[in-house]
Design a protein around this motif. Structure first.
Motif, PDB file in Angstrom:
ATOM      1  N   ALA A  69      25.080 -32.070  27.696  1.00 28.99           N
ATOM      2  CA  ALA A  69      24.814 -32.223  29.129  1.00 28.99           C
ATOM      3  C   ALA A  69      23.849 -33.367  29.361  1.00 28.99           C
ATOM      4  CB  ALA A  69      24.226 -30.936  29.708  1.00 28.99           C
ATOM      5  N   SER A  70      24.095 -34.108  30.441  1.00 24.77           N
ATOM      6  CA  SER A  70      23.111 -35.087  30.911  1.00 24.77           C
ATOM      7  C   SER A  70      22.794 -34.750  32.359  1.00 24.77           C
ATOM      8  CB  SER A  70      23.641 -36.517  30.793  1.00 24.77           C
ATOM      9  OG  SER A  70      24.678 -36.764  31.723  1.00 24.77           O
ATOM     10  N   GLY A  71      21.502 -34.735  32.693  1.00 25.83           N
ATOM     11  CA  GLY A  71      21.092 -34.458  34.066  1.00 25.83           C
ATOM     12  C   GLY A  71      21.614 -33.131  34.582  1.00 25.83           C
ATOM     13  N   THR A  72      22.163 -33.159  35.814  1.00 26.40           N
ATOM     14  CA  THR A  72      22.697 -31.933  36.410  1.00 26.40           C
ATOM     15  C   THR A  72      24.045 -31.542  35.823  1.00 26.40           C
ATOM     16  OG1 THR A  72      23.515 -33.274  38.252  1.00 26.40           O
ATOM     17  CG2 THR A  72      21.444 -32.094  38.596  1.00 26.40           C
ATOM     18  N   ARG A 123      13.411 -38.505  31.715  1.00 23.14           N
ATOM     19  CA  ARG A 123      12.046 -37.987  31.568  1.00 23.14           C
ATOM     20  C   ARG A 123      12.116 -36.479  31.335  1.00 23.14           C
ATOM     21  NH1 ARG A 123       8.454 -41.267  34.599  1.00 23.14           N
ATOM     22  NH2 ARG A 123       6.762 -40.010  33.699  1.00 23.14           N
ATOM     23  N   PRO A 124      11.089 -35.880  30.756  1.00 23.80           N
ATOM     24  CA  PRO A 124      11.118 -34.430  30.529  1.00 23.80           C
ATOM     25  C   PRO A 124      11.364 -33.617  31.798  1.00 23.80           C
ATOM     26  CG  PRO A 124       9.353 -35.423  29.264  1.00 23.80           C
ATOM     27  CD  PRO A 124       9.907 -36.518  30.132  1.00 23.80           C
ATOM     28  N   SER A 125      10.894 -34.110  32.947  1.00 25.89           N
ATOM     29  CA  SER A 125      11.096 -33.373  34.196  1.00 25.89           C
ATOM     30  C   SER A 125      12.568 -33.278  34.582  1.00 25.89           C
ATOM     31  CB  SER A 125      10.310 -34.033  35.333  1.00 25.89           C
ATOM     32  OG  SER A 125      10.737 -35.377  35.523  1.00 25.89           O
ATOM     33  N   ASP A 126      13.411 -34.143  33.994  1.00 28.68           N
ATOM     34  CA  ASP A 126      14.842 -34.082  34.281  1.00 28.68           C
ATOM     35  C   ASP A 126      15.494 -32.853  33.651  1.00 28.68           C
ATOM     36  OD1 ASP A 126      14.886 -36.453  35.765  1.00 28.68           O
ATOM     37  OD2 ASP A 126      15.110 -37.676  33.967  1.00 28.68           O
ATOM     38  N   LEU A 127      14.828 -32.250  32.684  1.00 25.12           N
ATOM     39  CA  LEU A 127      15.333 -31.022  32.061  1.00 25.12           C
ATOM     40  C   LEU A 127      14.729 -29.854  32.842  1.00 25.12           C
ATOM     41  CD1 LEU A 127      14.993 -32.071  28.314  1.00 25.12           C
ATOM     42  CD2 LEU A 127      16.763 -32.670  29.984  1.00 25.12           C
ATOM     43  N   TYR A 128      15.251 -29.665  34.037  1.00 30.61           N
ATOM     44  CA  TYR A 128      14.590 -28.890  35.082  1.00 30.61           C
ATOM     45  C   TYR A 128      14.687 -27.373  34.913  1.00 30.61           C
ATOM     46  CZ  TYR A 128      19.464 -29.101  36.532  1.00 30.61           C
ATOM     47  OH  TYR A 128      20.831 -29.039  36.536  1.00 30.61           O
ATOM     48  N   MET A 129      15.456 -26.893  33.922  1.00 38.25           N
ATOM     49  CA  MET A 129      15.530 -25.451  33.677  1.00 38.25           C
ATOM     50  C   MET A 129      15.284 -25.142  32.206  1.00 38.25           C
ATOM     51  SD  MET A 129      18.524 -23.993  36.242  1.00 38.25           S
ATOM     52  CE  MET A 129      17.951 -22.294  36.115  1.00 38.25           C
ATOM     53  N   ALA A 130      14.358 -25.870  31.610  1.00 37.62           N
ATOM     54  CA  ALA A 130      14.044 -25.661  30.192  1.00 37.62           C
ATOM     55  C   ALA A 130      13.543 -24.242  29.938  1.00 37.62           C
ATOM     56  CB  ALA A 130      13.015 -26.685  29.727  1.00 37.62           C
ATOM     57  N   LYS A 138      13.587 -26.148  44.998  1.00 40.64           N
ATOM     58  CA  LYS A 138      13.388 -27.468  44.406  1.00 40.64           C
ATOM     59  C   LYS A 138      12.909 -27.305  42.967  1.00 40.64           C
ATOM     60  CE  LYS A 138      12.019 -32.047  45.924  1.00 40.64           C
ATOM     61  NZ  LYS A 138      11.342 -32.836  46.966  1.00 40.64           N
ATOM     62  N   LYS A 139      13.686 -27.853  42.023  1.00 39.45           N
ATOM     63  CA  LYS A 139      13.367 -27.721  40.605  1.00 39.45           C
ATOM     64  C   LYS A 139      12.664 -28.950  40.045  1.00 39.45           C
ATOM     65  CE  LYS A 139      14.831 -23.649  39.273  1.00 39.45           C
ATOM     66  NZ  LYS A 139      13.916 -22.688  38.621  1.00 39.45           N
ATOM     67  N   SER A 140      12.860 -30.088  40.688  1.00 36.07           N
ATOM     68  CA  SER A 140      12.165 -31.318  40.310  1.00 36.07           C
ATOM     69  C   SER A 140      12.148 -32.203  41.542  1.00 36.07           C
ATOM     70  CB  SER A 140      12.870 -32.017  39.136  1.00 36.07           C
ATOM     71  OG  SER A 140      14.089 -32.591  39.556  1.00 36.07           O
ATOM     72  N   HIS A 141      11.646 -33.419  41.402  1.00 36.75           N
ATOM     73  CA  HIS A 141      11.541 -34.279  42.581  1.00 36.75           C
ATOM     74  C   HIS A 141      12.900 -34.615  43.175  1.00 36.75           C
ATOM     75  CE1 HIS A 141      12.545 -37.340  39.588  1.00 36.75           C
ATOM     76  NE2 HIS A 141      12.819 -38.160  40.586  1.00 36.75           N
ATOM     77  N   ASP A 142      13.975 -34.513  42.364  1.00 30.11           N
ATOM     78  CA  ASP A 142      15.285 -34.890  42.895  1.00 30.11           C
ATOM     79  C   ASP A 142      16.389 -33.884  42.575  1.00 30.11           C
ATOM     80  OD1 ASP A 142      15.495 -35.369  40.183  1.00 30.11           O
ATOM     81  OD2 ASP A 142      16.430 -37.345  40.390  1.00 30.11           O
ATOM     82  N   VAL A 143      16.024 -32.653  42.235  1.00 33.66           N
ATOM     83  CA  VAL A 143      17.027 -31.617  41.963  1.00 33.66           C
ATOM     84  C   VAL A 143      16.685 -30.349  42.734  1.00 33.66           C
ATOM     85  CG1 VAL A 143      18.073 -30.097  40.229  1.00 33.66           C
ATOM     86  CG2 VAL A 143      17.627 -32.496  39.675  1.00 33.66           C
ATOM     87  N   VAL A 144      17.682 -29.838  43.454  1.00 29.32           N
ATOM     88  CA  VAL A 144      17.561 -28.574  44.174  1.00 29.32           C
ATOM     89  C   VAL A 144      18.606 -27.605  43.631  1.00 29.32           C
ATOM     90  CG1 VAL A 144      18.188 -27.481  46.381  1.00 29.32           C
ATOM     91  CG2 VAL A 144      16.502 -29.306  46.338  1.00 29.32           C
ATOM     92  N   VAL A 145      18.200 -26.362  43.413  1.00 26.46           N
ATOM     93  CA  VAL A 145      19.156 -25.303  43.097  1.00 26.46           C
ATOM     94  C   VAL A 145      19.540 -24.643  44.416  1.00 26.46           C
ATOM     95  CG1 VAL A 145      19.494 -23.068  41.990  1.00 26.46           C
ATOM     96  CG2 VAL A 145      18.354 -24.912  40.749  1.00 26.46           C
TER      97      VAL A 145
END
Length: 346
Positions: free
Chosen positions: A215-218, A247-254, A112-119
């Motif tokens: 890129a936007s989001g995933t 939000r900054p958390s959406d950039l989950y692999m900064a 889990k990389k953020s509240h709504d993104v999983v790798v």
């Protein structure tokens, strides 16, 4: 009944049955036609019909308008041949498409990389791993035979490490037939059915033009694959990554990007946030990510653009970069992440 389909200026030709779309026939025979969603929603497969007759199935007006159809443009993902057909598509070259194969894949890890993104990392069959180009996608075949598409976020050379794996970035869509299980019941060692590779989004290595990676989001997933591929191949063309999120958390692999910047002097990074809250303490760029590109590069006539993410971002970028930035339309390469809701409108 079978008809001959010829694509100019490459001269590539293939046979298409009257019961299958031109795109399906092309994929089956290894012809590298451009495409994205395969459902008449994104317009990536749009090309000029020089001669012949086709019948169009359902598609969205934004993908192909009545005016465009009157001008001889078609969507190969929705068009079936009623005669021999000659098409014009400059993206078709002598280099054919890679073979598409069905395969079982094993869940290797979920992070889990953020509240709504999983790798999600998937182990491929070791005896005959899939061949693909950085930026392409695979489809999951669900129990009811419906399908869900996800771009691979790693470059092909990474399959040389045993066991071969592909990496996907999955955003949770509440109520989603595939994403709900990913975020709840899916576990390591689960077996899934997949098919691929699909898509015509990949790096055009015959160009030396500087690149905008949007890129936007995933939509970052296939862009990450391109960056990995560039580093592996020693490609030093200037490239600027613009990654947008609410939000900054959406950039989950900064953090991953920051590491790449140290290893790739030719790569620059511009994160853009559209809906930052005070608690985020965001001091970077704000606004819409596709507009940030034009603010920095008002003249795009000498660039290539690779864009991935929400359809509204990709469509706005292509429209504005061509009309306002002077980008040649054929230098815009995109993979719009068309949702099932988007496809249902077709």
């Amino acid at each position: 009944m079978s008809f001959q389909i010829t694509v100019q200026p490459s001269g590539r030709s293939f046979a298409a049955e009257s019961s299958e779309t031109l795109l399906a026939a092309g994929i089956r025979q290894g012809i590298g036609l451009p495409y994205g969603c395969k459902d008449g929603a994104c317009g990536s497969c749009k090309c000029k019909k020089i001669s012949g007759t086709v019948t169009h199935g359902p598609h969205q007006e934004k993908a192909l308008s009545a005016a465009e159809e009157a001008q001889g443009l078609i969507l190969t993902c929705c068009a079936t041949a009623q005669s021999d057909v000659v098409l014009e598509s400059k993206q078709v070259t002598e280099e054919g498409g890679l073979p598409v194969k069905k395969m079982p894949v094993r869940v290797a890890s979920l992070e889990k990389k953020s509240h709504d993104v999983v790798v999600l990392k998937l182990q491929l069959p070791a005896n005959d791993p899939m061949k693909f180009r950085a930026g392409q996608y695979i489809e999951f075949i669900l129990r009811d035979n419906s399908r869900r598409s996800y771009s691979m976020a790693n470059a092909p050379h990474t399959l040389e490490v045993s066991p071969p794996m592909v990496e996907l970035h999955i955003r949770h869509m509440p109520g989603g037939k595939f994403t709900d299980p990913v975020f709840s019941t899916m576990k390591e060692k689960d077996i899934l059915r997949a098919e691929g590779p699909y898509g015509s989004f990949y790096l055009r290595e015959d160009s030396d033009k500087p690149m905008i990676l949007l890129a936007s989001g995933t939509g970052f997933a296939p862009i990450k694959a391109l960056i990995e591929h560039m580093q592996h191949k020693g490609i030093t063309r200037p490239a600027t990554l613009y990654w947008g999120g609410r939000r900054p958390s959406d950039l989950y692999m900064a953090d991953w990007i920051e590491a790449q910047l140290k290893a790739m002097p030719n790569l620059k990074y511009v994160p853009v946030i559209s809906n930052a809250e005070a608690e985020d303490q965001w001091t970077g760029r704000t606004g819409f990510v596709h507009q940030a590109v034009l603010e920095d590069h008002p003249d795009l006539s000498g660039f290539q653009v690779y864009a991935c993410g929400a359809p509204i971002v990709v469509e706005s970028a292509q429209r504005d970069y061509v009309a306002k930035g002077g980008l040649p339309n054929e230098e815009f390469f995109a993979d719009a992440f068309t949702s099932e809701a988007d496809k249902a409108k077709a």
